[in-house]
Each structure stands twice: as C-alpha cells, then as structure tokens.
Design an enzyme around this catalytic site. Structure first.
Site, PDB file in Angstrom:
ATOM      1  N   ILE A 149      21.357  60.738  25.304  1.00 37.82           N
ATOM      2  CA  ILE A 149      22.054  61.785  24.572  1.00 37.82           C
ATOM      3  C   ILE A 149      23.118  62.352  25.500  1.00 37.82           C
ATOM      4  O   ILE A 149      22.990  62.305  26.721  1.00 37.82           O
ATOM      5  CB  ILE A 149      21.094  62.887  24.061  1.00 37.82           C
ATOM      6  CG1 ILE A 149      20.220  63.455  25.187  1.00 37.82           C
ATOM      7  CG2 ILE A 149      20.216  62.364  22.948  1.00 37.82           C
ATOM      8  CD1 ILE A 149      19.259  64.538  24.709  1.00 37.82           C
ATOM      9  N   ASP A 150      24.197  62.855  24.913  1.00 35.11           N
ATOM     10  CA  ASP A 150      25.343  63.315  25.689  1.00 35.11           C
ATOM     11  C   ASP A 150      24.953  64.397  26.696  1.00 35.11           C
ATOM     12  O   ASP A 150      23.967  65.114  26.504  1.00 35.11           O
ATOM     13  CB  ASP A 150      26.428  63.871  24.769  1.00 35.11           C
ATOM     14  CG  ASP A 150      27.041  62.813  23.868  1.00 35.11           C
ATOM     15  OD1 ASP A 150      26.893  61.616  24.179  1.00 35.11           O
ATOM     16  OD2 ASP A 150      27.660  63.190  22.856  1.00 35.11           O
ATOM     17  N   LYS A 151      25.769  64.526  27.713  1.00 35.43           N
ATOM     18  CA  LYS A 151      25.539  65.519  28.766  1.00 35.43           C
ATOM     19  C   LYS A 151      25.286  66.906  28.186  1.00 35.43           C
ATOM     20  O   LYS A 151      24.358  67.611  28.611  1.00 35.43           O
ATOM     21  CB  LYS A 151      26.754  65.557  29.696  1.00 35.43           C
ATOM     22  CG  LYS A 151      26.717  66.664  30.742  1.00 35.43           C
ATOM     23  CD  LYS A 151      27.996  66.686  31.559  1.00 35.43           C
ATOM     24  CE  LYS A 151      27.996  67.846  32.548  1.00 35.43           C
ATOM     25  NZ  LYS A 151      29.261  67.899  33.330  1.00 35.43           N
ATOM     26  N   ARG A 260      28.842  63.371  16.286  1.00 30.40           N
ATOM     27  CA  ARG A 260      30.040  64.171  16.498  1.00 30.40           C
ATOM     28  C   ARG A 260      31.247  63.560  15.785  1.00 30.40           C
ATOM     29  O   ARG A 260      32.017  64.261  15.103  1.00 30.40           O
ATOM     30  CB  ARG A 260      30.307  64.310  17.993  1.00 30.40           C
ATOM     31  CG  ARG A 260      29.198  65.023  18.746  1.00 30.40           C
ATOM     32  CD  ARG A 260      29.315  64.846  20.255  1.00 30.40           C
ATOM     33  NE  ARG A 260      30.567  65.415  20.760  1.00 30.40           N
ATOM     34  CZ  ARG A 260      30.999  65.237  22.001  1.00 30.40           C
ATOM     35  NH1 ARG A 260      30.307  64.468  22.844  1.00 30.40           N
ATOM     36  NH2 ARG A 260      32.119  65.784  22.389  1.00 30.40           N
TER      37      ARG A 260
END
Length: 348
Positions: A149-151, A260
């Site tokens: 998962i993204d930062k 997103r």
C-alpha cells in the site's frame, strides 16, 4: 517419499527417495511435492546452482526425469542476510505466527526500500522485529512482500515469513479472491459523490506518458484494473449536491495507485490527494472553518485499508482482520459530518 532431512550448522540437506508414483516426473516437480516448505521456483534455482545430486552425479536440469528408487540429495544453503539493515522501528502488529505477520501500517511508512527510501521502511522494521524467525524467501533471510500500500495510505498488510507462505499468499493475491477467501476493502473520502449508490470501475492503468511518477487510465497497453465502490455516507446540506462522501472500495485487481486513479477518473478524487485531486483545491478553499483548516492540513490521500481476509497458507483457516480509521482520518470525517450527513439511499 522423504527419507531424511538433516540440518547442519552452516547448511542442510534433504534426501528424497523416488517412489513408484513419482517415477518419470520432473526432478523439480518431485522435490516440490515432497518438500512443501520450499517453492518450486526456489527448488529450480537450487538445482541450477548444482545443489541436487543422485549418487555421484550432479543434476543441473530441473526437467530431469527421475527414476524409481533413486535417492536425490538436495543441498540447502543457510539463508543469506538481506541487503537492507534491520532497524528498530515501532510496528503495530495485529497478528503473527511462524508463517506470517499482519501489520497495521501508519501513514508515512514506505513498504519496501527503493530510490530515495533505502532505510526507514517496513522491510527494515520487519528484519529487526522478526529476526531469526525469517526462514528465507528465495534463499534470502527477508520478509516476503506479497502486496503493498502507498506510503501515505494507512491500514492492513500481510507479509510472509517463510518461502512456503510467500508462495501460497502470492497465489491468493494473484487470484484476486475469485476462487478463495481473499478480500481487501478500503475506506476512502472523496470529493462530491457519484450519482449512484454503488458501481464498478473497469479501466486499464499504465504509467503516465507525461509524468512517469503518476499512473493514468489508458485505452491500450495498460494493465487490467477493476475497482468496486459503494457509498456509505454523503456530506453536505440535505437537498444539495454533496461536498464529499465516504465510500468503501473493494479491489478485484491490485495495481499501483488503483483506487486513487480510478476515483479521479470518474470525477471523485480522494480528499488530500495532491497527485490526482489537485483540481479540487478550490472546493477546499470554500469550506467553512474549522473544516477548511482540517482539509488543508491533511497532507495525504484519505485512504485506509480497513479490511483484509485470506486463507492461512498452512492451516487453510480463513483469517479476517479489520482496522478502524486512524485518528487524523476519523477527525476529518467528523469535520465533514458537521455540514450535514445522509446515508446511502439511492438505488444502485
């Protein structure tokens, strides 16, 4: 059948005697059946390295056909240390056993070392936390990352600690829950609200031609991506167009920045998303205080991986975990609720 597996201080070995039912099968397939703790790819690599022996012969072809009664000796080198250094970074451990670990990741923590982030990552933290309980993924003592998962996205993440767990979990994530219990759900706060209560976005994704750091929807040459969404709550004065909405997104595929990009593609980017929702800054500027200050001070996308379910790679038991919204996200939602709120009533 396996005759013996002998562990030695610096290395180990497994001896497999070819039974009647194994005769004529490939060497790598035979060993993979009787050594389930190793993935077939790992066994193939060991064979090609010259670590498989039958009598005085060294077999370097994974496709070698075994004969009944042959005893195969496979050398098992000790796992090498991974290049990333262990770092004492606090982790919120939701579940852990000898096969896997489930983490509730905070915002700002990069999952894997890479350009610009060679330290301070989840991998560095896991190397410190797990230590010798990592038995080696592909022969290297490291955690097995099966999804990311993204930062700046928060929430649940499962990581394999053994080669067997890594293979089994990777297969589940590649299957996207079509034939098993794998399930991933995200909470997202998006601008305005779709005109339906739920829907599906099916749009291929690829690196943006204008900015290689971003992902874009493309007609040709992209990777297939499917996101299912459902509105939970709309925010704004009753009878007027919602200013924002809280939705649940369920992934049928797992592409970089998928939620997103998909939500921005249908005109509802995530609140706080500077990459894909910059055009909605004017909406934030028109919000009443103190909500306006909350939104402008929320410097990441409002996305949280709140549900994760999968089959345990050894027991087969379905494990399901849920994580509440982190405090800053929950505070943001509470701020939008002051504008007025309505639950989903539109028919899909």
């Amino acid at each position: 059948m396996i005759v013996s597996t002998q562990e030695q201080p610096e290395t180990g070995r497994a001896e497999v005697t070819v039974a009647t039912e194994d005769a004529g099968s490939r060497l790598d397939a035979c060993l993979a059946r009787h050594l389930p703790e190793f993935s077939r790819n790992r066994i193939q690599a060991l064979i090609k390295q010259g670590r498989a022996h039958i009598g005085e012969r060294t077999i370097v072809e994974p496709k070698y056909r075994v004969n009944e009664g042959e005893t195969v000796v496979l050398e098992l080198p000790a796992p090498e240390n991974a290049d990333p250094e262990p770092e004492n970074i606090p982790l919120n451990v939701v579940f852990e056993d000898d096969q896997l670990i489930v983490i509730d990741k905070p915002a700002g923590l990069v999952v894997h070392p890479g350009a610009g982030n060679w330290s301070g990552t989840l991998v560095n933290a896991l190397l410190y936390h797990c230590g010798d309980s990592l038995s080696g993924i592909g022969g290297v003592r490291r955690p097995g990352i099966v999804h990311r998962i993204d930062k700046d996205t928060t929430g649940l993440l499962v990581v394999a600690k053994t080669d067997k767990a890594h293979q089994a979990l990777s297969e589940q994530f590649a299957d996207h829950g079509r034939t098993g219990p794998l399930e991933r759900a995200y909470s997202a706060l998006v601008w305005t609200a779709p005109g339906r209560a739920s829907g599906t976005i099916e749009a291929d994704l690829a690196r943006s031609a204008s900015n290689r750091q971003k992902i874009a929807v493309v007609r040709h040459g992209g990777r297939h991506a499917i996101t299912h969404w459902q509105i939970n709550e709309r925010f704004g004065p009753i009878g007027e167009e919602p200013l924002a909405s809280l939705i649940t997104c369920r992934l049928e595929t797992g592409r970089t920045h998928q939620i997103r990009v998909h939500m921005a593609h249908i005109g509802h980017p995530l609140v706080g998303d500077a990459d894909y929702g910059a055009g909605f800054k004017t909406k934030a500027a028109r919000l009443p205080e103190p909500l306006r200050a909350k939104v402008e001070g929320f410097h990441r996308q409002a996305l949280h991986a709140g549900l994760l379910a999968f089959a345990h790679p050894v027991s087969g038991e379905t494990l399901k975990f849920e994580s509440p919204l982190p405090a800053d996200f929950a505070e943001l939602v509470a701020g939008f609720r002051t504008l007025g709120t309505s639950m989903t009533k539109i028919k899909p």
